[in-house]
Design a protein around this motif. Structure first.
Motif, PDB file in Angstrom:
ATOM      1  N   CYS A 137      -2.056 -57.826  63.065  1.00  0.00           N
ATOM      2  CA  CYS A 137      -2.845 -58.973  63.507  1.00  0.00           C
ATOM      3  C   CYS A 137      -3.637 -58.647  64.769  1.00  0.00           C
ATOM      4  N   ILE A 138      -3.046 -57.883  65.679  1.00  0.00           N
ATOM      5  CA  ILE A 138      -3.762 -57.494  66.906  1.00  0.00           C
ATOM      6  C   ILE A 138      -4.950 -56.598  66.571  1.00  0.00           C
ATOM      7  N   ILE A 139      -4.736 -55.634  65.678  1.00  0.00           N
ATOM      8  CA  ILE A 139      -5.837 -54.761  65.246  1.00  0.00           C
ATOM      9  C   ILE A 139      -6.921 -55.583  64.547  1.00  0.00           C
ATOM     10  N   SER A 140      -6.493 -56.521  63.691  1.00  0.00           N
ATOM     11  CA  SER A 140      -7.441 -57.368  62.968  1.00  0.00           C
ATOM     12  C   SER A 140      -8.225 -58.259  63.929  1.00  0.00           C
ATOM     13  N   ALA A 141      -7.582 -58.703  65.018  1.00  0.00           N
ATOM     14  CA  ALA A 141      -8.276 -59.527  66.012  1.00  0.00           C
ATOM     15  C   ALA A 141      -9.401 -58.737  66.676  1.00  0.00           C
ATOM     16  N   PHE A 142      -9.136 -57.457  66.946  1.00  0.00           N
ATOM     17  CA  PHE A 142     -10.170 -56.608  67.547  1.00  0.00           C
ATOM     18  C   PHE A 142     -11.347 -56.422  66.587  1.00  0.00           C
ATOM     19  N   THR A 143     -11.050 -56.109  65.323  1.00  0.00           N
ATOM     20  CA  THR A 143     -12.132 -55.917  64.353  1.00  0.00           C
ATOM     21  C   THR A 143     -12.820 -57.245  64.030  1.00  0.00           C
ATOM     22  N   LEU A 144     -12.093 -58.368  64.163  1.00  0.00           N
ATOM     23  CA  LEU A 144     -12.695 -59.701  64.009  1.00  0.00           C
ATOM     24  C   LEU A 144     -13.784 -59.917  65.049  1.00  0.00           C
ATOM     25  N   ILE A 145     -13.473 -59.640  66.313  1.00  0.00           N
ATOM     26  CA  ILE A 145     -14.444 -59.818  67.392  1.00  0.00           C
ATOM     27  C   ILE A 145     -15.644 -58.898  67.188  1.00  0.00           C
ATOM     28  N   LEU A 146     -15.371 -57.645  66.828  1.00  0.00           N
ATOM     29  CA  LEU A 146     -16.450 -56.685  66.608  1.00  0.00           C
ATOM     30  C   LEU A 146     -17.329 -57.115  65.436  1.00  0.00           C
ATOM     31  N   GLY A 147     -16.699 -57.558  64.340  1.00  0.00           N
ATOM     32  CA  GLY A 147     -17.459 -57.991  63.172  1.00  0.00           C
ATOM     33  C   GLY A 147     -18.288 -59.218  63.450  1.00  0.00           C
ATOM     34  N   ALA A 148     -17.725 -60.182  64.182  1.00  0.00           N
ATOM     35  CA  ALA A 148     -18.449 -61.406  64.514  1.00  0.00           C
ATOM     36  C   ALA A 148     -19.731 -61.100  65.274  1.00  0.00           C
ATOM     37  N   ARG A 149     -19.635 -60.166  66.194  1.00  0.00           N
ATOM     38  CA  ARG A 149     -20.810 -59.802  67.010  1.00  0.00           C
ATOM     39  C   ARG A 149     -21.779 -58.930  66.217  1.00  0.00           C
ATOM     40  N   PHE A 150     -21.229 -57.952  65.490  1.00  0.00           N
ATOM     41  CA  PHE A 150     -22.073 -56.981  64.797  1.00  0.00           C
ATOM     42  C   PHE A 150     -22.964 -57.646  63.743  1.00  0.00           C
ATOM     43  N   PHE A 151     -22.371 -58.494  62.908  1.00  0.00           N
ATOM     44  CA  PHE A 151     -23.139 -59.073  61.810  1.00  0.00           C
ATOM     45  C   PHE A 151     -24.285 -59.945  62.315  1.00  0.00           C
ATOM     46  N   ASP A 152     -24.010 -60.784  63.316  1.00  0.00           N
ATOM     47  CA  ASP A 152     -25.067 -61.653  63.822  1.00  0.00           C
ATOM     48  C   ASP A 152     -26.168 -60.837  64.487  1.00  0.00           C
ATOM     49  N   CYS A 153     -25.773 -59.831  65.264  1.00  0.00           N
ATOM     50  CA  CYS A 153     -26.767 -58.966  65.912  1.00  0.00           C
ATOM     51  C   CYS A 153     -27.568 -58.185  64.875  1.00  0.00           C
ATOM     52  N   PHE A 154     -26.909 -57.752  63.791  1.00  0.00           N
ATOM     53  CA  PHE A 154     -27.595 -56.994  62.743  1.00  0.00           C
ATOM     54  C   PHE A 154     -28.703 -57.816  62.093  1.00  0.00           C
ATOM     55  N   TRP A 155     -28.380 -59.077  61.717  1.00  0.00           N
ATOM     56  CA  TRP A 155     -29.398 -59.918  61.063  1.00  0.00           C
ATOM     57  C   TRP A 155     -30.571 -60.184  61.998  1.00  0.00           C
ATOM     58  N   HIS A 156     -30.277 -60.525  63.258  1.00  0.00           N
ATOM     59  CA  HIS A 156     -31.358 -60.820  64.198  1.00  0.00           C
ATOM     60  C   HIS A 156     -32.146 -59.562  64.564  1.00  0.00           C
ATOM     61  N   ALA A 157     -31.464 -58.430  64.682  1.00  0.00           N
ATOM     62  CA  ALA A 157     -32.155 -57.176  64.988  1.00  0.00           C
ATOM     63  C   ALA A 157     -33.085 -56.777  63.852  1.00  0.00           C
ATOM     64  N   THR A 158     -32.647 -56.997  62.626  1.00  0.00           N
ATOM     65  CA  THR A 158     -33.493 -56.706  61.468  1.00  0.00           C
ATOM     66  C   THR A 158     -34.699 -57.627  61.440  1.00  0.00           C
ATOM     67  N   GLU A 159     -34.470 -58.896  61.773  1.00  0.00           N
ATOM     68  CA  GLU A 159     -35.528 -59.907  61.705  1.00  0.00           C
ATOM     69  C   GLU A 159     -36.591 -59.694  62.780  1.00  0.00           C
ATOM     70  N   ASN A 160     -36.158 -59.271  63.976  1.00  0.00           N
ATOM     71  CA  ASN A 160     -37.139 -59.136  65.065  1.00  0.00           C
ATOM     72  C   ASN A 160     -37.680 -57.714  65.229  1.00  0.00           C
ATOM     73  N   GLY A 161     -37.386 -56.819  64.272  1.00  0.00           N
ATOM     74  CA  GLY A 161     -37.953 -55.473  64.312  1.00  0.00           C
ATOM     75  C   GLY A 161     -37.312 -54.543  65.307  1.00  0.00           C
ATOM     76  N   PHE A 162     -36.069 -54.824  65.708  1.00  0.00           N
ATOM     77  CA  PHE A 162     -35.390 -54.004  66.716  1.00  0.00           C
ATOM     78  C   PHE A 162     -35.255 -52.557  66.264  1.00  0.00           C
ATOM     79  N   PHE A 163     -34.906 -52.332  64.995  1.00  0.00           N
ATOM     80  CA  PHE A 163     -34.636 -50.980  64.514  1.00  0.00           C
ATOM     81  C   PHE A 163     -35.900 -50.109  64.495  1.00  0.00           C
ATOM     82  N   LYS A 164     -37.057 -50.740  64.346  1.00  0.00           N
ATOM     83  CA  LYS A 164     -38.307 -49.980  64.391  1.00  0.00           C
ATOM     84  C   LYS A 164     -38.557 -49.413  65.788  1.00  0.00           C
ATOM     85  N   ASN A 165     -38.142 -50.158  66.791  1.00  0.00           N
ATOM     86  CA  ASN A 165     -38.354 -49.731  68.178  1.00  0.00           C
ATOM     87  C   ASN A 165     -37.158 -48.967  68.757  1.00  0.00           C
TER      88      ASN A 165
END
Length: 259
Positions: A46-74
């Motif tokens: 559960c402790i390991i899952s909590a860490f990956t939960l926090i990472l996943g929560a941040r990563f997915f939202d940042c990924f969608w917005h980064a893709t939408e605003n052209g972050f990866f191109k820059n």
């Protein structure tokens, strides 16, 4: 010294949700009679899952917005300018592109659970869903309380609707700049979609605790999946777009959460 520590309603509900999740999960594990050794192993999972939960929560939202605003191109030029670490973690880096999302947290937690379970319980892999059935209700309750927190601070609001169905959220966080089609809950009465989801999740928690002896994971995945797909149509906040689908007219309405 400051006399009081002030927290917003969302932070308070998350703290209560996490505390109830820990208490409920440990008490449910103790009642199964699986032994202290296995309980301790599952707490580590559960402790390991909590860490990956926090990472996943941040990563997915940042990924969608980064893709939408052209972050990866820059990104290549940003790496040359500030270096790789700051391009990922810095003020203008990848993890500054968005906030958090529950579905990202769920995927992250499930990933951490499966990987750590397979490594720790090498000879009991047939119980992977059985233990998840025990752990999952606490997570659902914490999620429901978290949505009450969303209601208190005004995030995850719904589409515009007249009173008494709609309400103002005068302290809601507003994206800057406001995306096209965004409904400002400061100036428009909107549906409390966050509260609808909280009611559904807390109701589902009681169903899983008192009405079902098994299949909690299956029931949760199907019922929440359907509910979340449908309530997305009532959400009025910035949902993001799916990169490959946003240019296809009859699929452009699909949000990342619906996908």
């Amino acid at each position: 010294l400051q006399k009081y520590i002030l927290v917003d309603g969302q932070t308070l509900m998350i703290i209560i949700g996490v505390a109830l999740f820990i208490w409920l999960t440990i008490s449910r594990l103790d009642k199964t009679g699986i032994g202290n050794n296995n309980v301790n192993k599952l707490i580590v999972i559960c402790i390991i899952s909590a860490f990956t939960l926090i990472l996943g929560a941040r990563f997915f939202d940042c990924f969608w917005h980064a893709t939408e605003n052209g972050f990866f191109k820059n990104l290549p030029s940003l790496v040359k300018e500030v270096g790789l670490i700051k391009a990922i973690m810095g003020e203008k880096g990848f993890f500054s592109q968005g906030g958090i999302t529950f579905l990202g947290a769920l995927y992250g937690a499930l990933f951490g659970y499966v990987i750590s379970y397979l490594l720790i319980f090498k000879h009991e892999r047939h119980n992977i869903i059985h233990y998840l059935n025990i752990i999952l209700p606490g997570l659902i309750l914490a999620h429901g309380l978290g949505r009450i927190g969303c209601f208190l601070v005004g995030c995850c609001t719904g589409i515009e609707a007249p009173a008494p169905f709609g309400m103002y959220f005068p302290y809601a966080p507003i994206p800057n700049p406001e995306p096209a089609g965004y409904i400002n809950p400061h100036t428009h009465t909107v549906l409390p979609a966050n509260l609808y989801e909280a009611i559904f999740l807390i109701g589902l928690f009681f169903v899983l605790i008192f009405a079902l002896k098994k299949h909690q994971t299956k029931v949760y995945m199907v019922s929440y999946g359907i509910f979340r797909f449908l309530i997305e149509f009532l959400r009025g906040d910035s949902r993001g777009q799916v990169p490959l689908l946003k240019d296809i007219s009859f699929l452009s309405w699909v949000s990342p959460s619906q996908l």
